[in-house]
Every structure is written in C-alpha cells, then in structure tokens.
Design a protein around this motif. Structure first.
Motif, PDB file in Angstrom:
ATOM      1  N   PRO A 547      33.679  14.132  36.241  1.00 29.61           N
ATOM      2  CA  PRO A 547      32.553  14.029  35.302  1.00 29.61           C
ATOM      3  C   PRO A 547      32.065  15.374  34.790  1.00 29.61           C
ATOM      4  CG  PRO A 547      31.761  13.880  37.555  1.00 29.61           C
ATOM      5  CD  PRO A 547      33.251  14.008  37.643  1.00 29.61           C
ATOM      6  N   GLU A 548      31.615  15.379  33.541  1.00 26.52           N
ATOM      7  CA  GLU A 548      30.938  16.548  32.993  1.00 26.52           C
ATOM      8  C   GLU A 548      30.045  16.128  31.818  1.00 26.52           C
ATOM      9  OE1 GLU A 548      31.823  21.250  31.965  1.00 26.52           O
ATOM     10  OE2 GLU A 548      33.413  19.777  31.671  1.00 26.52           O
ATOM     11  N   PRO A 549      29.099  15.205  32.056  1.00 30.27           N
ATOM     12  CA  PRO A 549      28.222  14.770  30.957  1.00 30.27           C
ATOM     13  C   PRO A 549      27.311  15.881  30.468  1.00 30.27           C
ATOM     14  CG  PRO A 549      27.434  13.899  33.049  1.00 30.27           C
ATOM     15  CD  PRO A 549      28.777  14.515  33.322  1.00 30.27           C
ATOM     16  N   TRP A 550      27.237  16.988  31.217  1.00 29.29           N
ATOM     17  CA  TRP A 550      26.380  18.117  30.853  1.00 29.29           C
ATOM     18  C   TRP A 550      27.099  19.170  30.013  1.00 29.29           C
ATOM     19  CZ3 TRP A 550      27.356  16.514  35.918  1.00 29.29           C
ATOM     20  CH2 TRP A 550      28.447  17.134  36.552  1.00 29.29           C
ATOM     21  N   HIS A 551      28.401  18.981  29.745  1.00 27.33           N
ATOM     22  CA  HIS A 551      29.140  20.011  29.005  1.00 27.33           C
ATOM     23  C   HIS A 551      28.508  20.226  27.634  1.00 27.33           C
ATOM     24  CE1 HIS A 551      32.628  22.558  28.097  1.00 27.33           C
ATOM     25  NE2 HIS A 551      32.424  22.129  26.851  1.00 27.33           N
ATOM     26  N   ASP A 552      28.280  21.496  27.296  1.00 28.03           N
ATOM     27  CA  ASP A 552      27.622  21.808  26.032  1.00 28.03           C
ATOM     28  C   ASP A 552      28.001  23.216  25.612  1.00 28.03           C
ATOM     29  OD1 ASP A 552      25.977  21.563  23.832  1.00 28.03           O
ATOM     30  OD2 ASP A 552      24.143  22.094  24.913  1.00 28.03           O
ATOM     31  N   ASP A 553      28.782  23.338  24.543  1.00 27.23           N
ATOM     32  CA  ASP A 553      29.083  24.655  23.989  1.00 27.23           C
ATOM     33  C   ASP A 553      29.200  24.515  22.471  1.00 27.23           C
ATOM     34  OD1 ASP A 553      31.789  24.033  23.171  1.00 27.23           O
ATOM     35  OD2 ASP A 553      32.450  24.315  25.233  1.00 27.23           O
ATOM     36  N   PRO A 554      29.298  25.594  21.755  1.00 29.68           N
ATOM     37  CA  PRO A 554      29.311  25.500  20.283  1.00 29.68           C
ATOM     38  C   PRO A 554      30.494  24.726  19.719  1.00 29.68           C
ATOM     39  CG  PRO A 554      28.799  27.738  21.005  1.00 29.68           C
ATOM     40  CD  PRO A 554      29.239  26.991  22.222  1.00 29.68           C
ATOM     41  N   VAL A 555      31.608  24.651  20.472  1.00 31.08           N
ATOM     42  CA  VAL A 555      32.803  23.978  19.973  1.00 31.08           C
ATOM     43  C   VAL A 555      32.741  22.475  20.228  1.00 31.08           C
ATOM     44  CG1 VAL A 555      35.314  23.810  20.178  1.00 31.08           C
ATOM     45  CG2 VAL A 555      34.187  26.046  20.281  1.00 31.08           C
ATOM     46  N   TRP A 556      32.291  22.107  21.419  1.00 31.95           N
ATOM     47  CA  TRP A 556      32.309  20.682  21.791  1.00 31.95           C
ATOM     48  C   TRP A 556      31.189  20.416  22.772  1.00 31.95           C
ATOM     49  CZ3 TRP A 556      32.650  17.638  26.105  1.00 31.95           C
ATOM     50  CH2 TRP A 556      32.986  16.287  25.896  1.00 31.95           C
TER      51      TRP A 556
END
Length: 720
Positions: A547-556
């Motif tokens: 899981p990585e529902p917290w992933h947040d970067d400018p690309v995705w």
C-alpha cells in the motif's frame, strides 16, 4: 542395502506418503488413474490406435497421446493397421482414409481450422472412437481434450464433442526484456535464453508450447510493451526465429512488440512520422525481412503515446494513422496489429479514467481491417476490481481485443493466492448494452469475427523461470483459466477451477472442494484487504506491491484516486463530476450515476461520499471500509486453515510451498489493512472498533517501509 531399500518402500506404502512434486508438470500431470473401474474402461477404449503422423504437428500430437496413455493408463501406444473393436482413430480427412469415409466427414471438412471432433462411431460394424480435425493443429487440440477427459475422470462412452474456438487470436503477452528480466519482476526471469538462441533451444520451450496448446493459446508476444527498438535488429530477429521454430508444431505463432520510433533508432531516418514515405517504406522492408526469417510471424503489438513511449501523436497524427501504417506493411503476409488503448495524461485536471475512450472513440471505423484496438479490461490499470472499459460496445466499426493481466501486478505479485478466473469471468459477462440487453463483452468480442473477420484476446503472462513456471503454484490456475476462456469466453470460473484442481492435484472430492473453495474466495479477499468499495490505484508507486495511499509528488499522486479529505473520500465520476458514467450505454450510465443503484463494489469509483454515508448494511461508510479490510484478512486466514487441513492429502513439497506463501500473504494482507486504515483514519478521525485487533505499528512506520521484509526483526525502522 537392498533389504533396506525395500523396507523403505514398504514403509512409505503403509504410511500412505504422497510422492513429492515440484509443480513443473502444471496441469499436464499424467499420473496413473487409481480408480480401477475407470482405468479398465479407459484401457479398453485405447487398446488399439490408428494414428498416421507425417507432419511436425501430427508427430507432436502423437507424442502427447503416447505420453498421456503411458502415464494415465499404463499403456504403451499399440498401433494397428486394421480396425478392431475399441480402436482409437486420430487424424484429418487427408491423413486418414478411414476418417474420410465416415458419415460425418463433411462436418470435419467445414470445421474452423483449429476445431476438432471427438466422437464415438462405428466403422464396418466395429465400435471406434475418433479424434478428427480439419488441420493438424486441430488434431493437437483434440488430443489434449481427449486426455483431459481421462485426467478429470469423465466417461469416454458415447462421446459426441465438437469444439471450435470462439476467439481467433488467443495471445500471451510476455513483458520480458531483452536482458532476461521481466517488468518489475512480476513473473521472475524470462524463459527466453537470448544468448544461446537460435542454435540452442531449451527443451523447456517445448513444454511451454505444450502447456499453451493444451488450453488453446495460439500466440506469444515475446517482448515488453515498453519496447526496446533493437528487438527488430536482424540479429535479434534471427534469435526470435529460434523460438518460432520451437513453438510452430504446437500452433503457436510469435509476435513482437515494436517501438514506434524504430525507423529513427535503427534506420537512421530523421523522423518516424507515419505520413513520411521513407518511414512507411522502412516498415515494409522490415516486415519483409521478418517474414523471410519467420514465415508464420503473427504481427506486432504497440504501446504508443503512453507513459512516455513514442507514437504518431508526436507528429500531429492519430493512433489510426500510426496503426494503419504498420497494418499495411503486415497485410500482404496475413499479420495483425494490436494497438493498445492504454493512454492517459499526467495532468491533475483530467480524470485518467476517461482518456482512453476520449482518444479512441472518435477514431471508430478508421483503422485497417487487420488492426485490433486493445483496451485493458478496465479503464485504469489492472486493479483488483474495476468497471469494464467503456470502449467495449462503443466502437462497433473497429475490432477490439481485450487485454487481461494474468500476472498479478497489483495483486500481491506471485506471493499471493488470487484466482483470477473470477475477475476474467466478471468482465467477460458484463453487459455493455451496446445492442440492448445481452450484449456482454464476451458476445461483443465473439461478434467481431462475423463483422470484421478477426477476433482476439490477450493476457499479460505470469510465466518465468521458476521450476513451477509461475512462482506461486496457484498462479498456474490463472494461466490455465486465461487459455480456457480465450477458447471459450463463456466458461465459468467455478467450472475451470474444478478442472484445474482435478488435473493438478486430485480427483478426490475431499481435495477438490476445499481447494476450490479457497480459489473462489481468493479474488474477493484481495479486493477486501487492498482496495474495497471501488477504491483503486493506491498501491506502492515504485513496486506496485503493497500500500501507498499517501504517495504524493509532482509527477503522480495517489490523492487523485481517492480524493480523501477530513469530510469525504472517493472520486466523483458522475454527470456532475468527470462524467465517466457518460461513456457507458444506458441503463448503465444512470445505474452508475445514481447512488441508489450504483453497485457498492464500485461505490467509491464513481462517487465521492462523506464518512457518515449509510451503506445498504446500515453502517457508515467508515465502518464499512473498516469491515472490508478486516474481512479480507479473515478470508486469507480461512484459506490458511483450509490449506493446512489438506496436509496428508497433498504431496509434501507442494504443500509446504503453498503453506509458506500463505503465511506471507497473511502478513501482507495485514500490512495492507493496517496501513490503509491508519492513513484513512488520519483524515476521518474515526476509530477502528475496539473488538477488532488493532494495528501493531504507527502510520509513520508504514510510510517508511518500502517492503515488509521482516517486520518482527527489522533493525531499520523505528516501530513507534
């Protein structure tokens, strides 16, 4: 020493210890039938064989029949030149003078080229059984079906079977790289030994071809859709010709992924513009070279203008312009193009779900007759559950080939038992309502043969170099299910699971039922512990595992897929949102749009809802999400209990293999559950009910671990 040996044999017999197996034989385990009545019946039916074989394919079919009869019945192939009672006659109208004289000879002549007949008949007053086909490849399929009847303990009396594939192109797509790796390691390492091809052909390639032919698969795309242009260089084409030679007797044609920019990268041209005459000629010359080396080459698949891959839009051209250029080069040789519809824009203001439809729907009817447009089964990207891709039923003037994923990219890779027959069936039996009720995706795909002359299906392979081929033994069931559905998209997952268990483990109902129960609950289990109620695309960004529902970067960012806030969760794809619902025919559009009728399994796919929204159970959305995550873990634990109950009924090697992987699956299901719920809870502020086991670690811990190597003994992470 000899006395000691016999003592061990007697001891093993008394204890009833099952012989160990490593899974290499797949579902082609020709173990001697232990039912004495059935065994005698089968032996009587196969006492004499009349099987003239002169071609490579016929010899392959004869070798398979020999192997099967020796293993299943303890019989050597006893060939005869005279027809006696209970003679098995195998061949085509051309190869067998007797078959040409049978009353149903004309029926054989008009079969599909891959079709076959297995029938009880009489000839000159003698009772015979016939396996007959129009072509030698049809005979291979017929022989595999005949052996399958015995493997699954079905009667050979008064047989009247006529089989023709319902889809024409039944293709495995190998995401194999030229360096021997496979995309993200989903399926281990590649079977293709490029370094030693074409001179050395690993005998395992023949077993690969046998397994595919046994379930009706007739094509193999050799290289990754994220293509390397050098696969079209002459030296690599020569290597590919070695694989084509190995597969040809079993009716399997090879295909290649082509990189759209190959004329620039290999041909030295300044452009790959499909309107440029020199570019068009380059493709024609390259295709001519391929067919000089591989006369039965199947064609190309292309991933273009997607995830950074080059394509015709780089030159202001359409997908149809690019596909047709390559289709025209292949057309004189009978080759086809699979042009993938997996396209999307990395732009926050555009709902990725709608991209494929918006790009391809306006091009309906503009593709060459030998071009398939190939959407994935759903509009995102092989998620544990998605609605079907809206292009199905929306492009009546263009043949579509559906793309499934057999490898478990987003479903625990090869570490989780997830029977995908249920997912495949769910998609194929979904009604598009393109021509009113009953326009299932299965029917839509089959109808292309009538309307366009071609029909097809593709599956991303889960096959690698593991001794059992798929890493997880139960991964074999997904390969098997895909092939069987490619031949007949209307088969049920329940029927296929029973067949696979019988052929792979046992015909004992006390073994079949529990294993089948595990298989049929496993897909819903993974949906529950990963992405329930329509949640999607919240897996780890890099590995697609965990899981990585917290992933947040400018690309995705995962936030585009759950839109979580302190008040609500889910994506509004209704008419008041991105209007993804508007891409479906009625009554589906209104069904998905209306909260009262939208299936709860897809609720958060189409709707953005408050944490206190009441589900049909009367529970709040928050408590419903919690329940699903815990139910998923409980289902995995139920599967473990079921498997452990079979310890004395399954050979030790395969039993321990599954037992160990089930333990991993349980720990990773807990990982998914706890990480996702802690993340969602950080927004909802709502408690996980006290009666549930509480998360062992903090959200920060889960955010910092890329993969749960050894949770209890790790030295690398602070377990606060």
């Amino acid at each position: 020493m000899k006395k000691r040996f016999y003592t061990l044999i007697i001891l093993f017999t008394i204890l009833g210890i099952v012989q160990a197996e490593n899974g290499y034989d797949l579902w082609l385990r020709y173990k001697k039938i232990d039912n004495k009545i059935l065994l005698q019946s089968y032996q009587n039916k196969n006492g004499n064989i009349l099987f003239p074989a002169v071609s490579e394919s016929m010899n392959a079919a004869k070798k398979e029949l020999t192997l099967g009869l020796e293993g299943l019945l303890g019989l050597e192939l006893k060939e005869t030149s005279n027809v006696e009672n209970n003679t098995l006659i195998v061949g085509t109208v051309e190869s067998s003078n007797i078959i040409s004289k049978l009353s149903f000879a004309d029926e054989i002549i008009f079969l599909d080229k891959d079709g076959y007949i297995i029938r009880s008949a009489t000839y000159q007053g003698k009772a015979i059984t016939v396996i007959a086909a129009k072509t030698d490849i049809g005979v291979i399929y017929g022989v595999f079906h005949y052996l399958r009847l015995m493997q699954t303990h079905q009667s050979l009396d008064k047989i009247a079977i006529k089989e023709e594939p319902k889809l024409q192109y039944r293709v495995l797509n190998h995401w194999d790289n030229l360096n021997g790796t496979i995309e993200r390691g989903y399926a281990g390492y590649s079977l293709w030994d490029w370094e030693r091809l074409p001179m050395y052909k690993d005998p395992r390639l023949i077993d690969y071809a046998r397994a595919n032919a046994s379930v009706g698969i007739n094509g193999a795309i050799l290289n990754n859709v994220n293509a390397n242009a050098k696969s079209l260089r002459t030296e690599w084409l020569v290597k590919a010709s070695g694989l084509a030679t190995a597969f040809r007797p079993y009716g399997i044609r090879v295909y290649l992924t082509a990189r759209f920019s190959a004329p620039k990268e290999l041909g030295g041209l300044p452009t790959a513009d499909p309107a440029n005459p020199r570019v068009r000629q380059w493709w024609k010359d390259k295709v001519a070279e391929i067919y000089s080396l591989i006369p039965d080459f199947g064609g190309f698949i292309l991933k273009a203008n997607s995830e950074g891959q080059p394509g015709p839009q780089d030159y202001g051209r359409t997908h149809a312009d690019g596909a047709n250029m390559i289709g025209e080069a292949l057309e004189p040789y009978g080759g086809v193009v699979f042009w993938r519809a997996f396209v999307y824009h990395n732009e926050r203001h555009i709902d990725r779900v709608t991209n494929g439809y918006n790009e391809f729907k306006p091009l309906d009817g503009k593709f060459n007759k030998n071009v398939f447009v190939q959407p994935k089964n759903g509009p995102i990207d092989f998620q544990p559950r998605e609605p079907f891709h809206p292009l199905f039923g929306q492009m009546p003037n263009t043949p579509l080939a559906i793309e499934f994923q057999i490898t478990q990219e987003n479903l625990g890779h090869s570490g989780h038992l997830v029977y995908l027959g249920a997912l495949f069936e769910e998609t194929l039996q979904s009604d598009t309502y393109a021509n009113g009720k009953g326009s299932t995706i299965s029917n839509v795909l089959q109808n292309y043969k009538k309307t366009h002359g071609i029909s097809g299906i593709a599956g991303v392979s889960n096959i690698g170099t593991d001794i059992n081929w798929t890493g997880h033994l139960f991964g074999q069931a997904n390969w098997h299910a895909f092939g069987r559905l490619a031949w007949n998209p209307d088969l049920s997952s329940k029927k296929m699971s029973e067949e696979w268990v019988r052929m792979t483990f046992s015909n004992d109902v006390d073994v079949i039922k529990p294993i089948q129960k595990m298989m049929l609950m496993s897909r819903e289990a993974v949906v529950n512990y990963e992405m329930p109620l329509g949640l999607n695309h919240i897996m780890n960004y890099d590995t697609h595992n965990g899981p990585e529902p917290w992933h947040d970067d400018p690309v995705w960012t995962a936030y585009d897929y759950h839109k979580i806030t302190k008040d609500s969760i889910g994506v509004n794809r209704t008419k008041n949102g991105s209007d993804a619902v508007g891409q479906y025919h009625e009554p589906l559009c209104n069904k998905f749009n209306n909260l009262e009728t939208c299936p709860e399994t897809l609720l958060l796919w189409f709707h953005r809802l408050s944490w206190n929204y009441k589900l049909s159970s009367g529970k709040t959305l928050w408590n419903g999400i919690v329940d699903h995550y815990y139910e998923g873990v409980d289902q995995v634990r139920q599967m473990q209990v079921i498997w452990n109950s079979l310890e004395k009924r399954i050979d030790q090697e395969r039993f321990e293999h599954i037992k160990a992987l089930m333990k991993i699956q349980e720990s990773e299901a807990v990982w998914w559950r706890d990480a996702c719920l802690l993340f969602f809870q950080s927004y909802s502020g709502m408690p996980i009910p006290a009666e549930y086991e509480q998360p062992k670690y903090s959200l920060e811990y889960y955010k910092r671990i890329p993969f749960p190597y050894d949770w209890d003994n790790t030295l690398f992470f602070n377990k606060k």
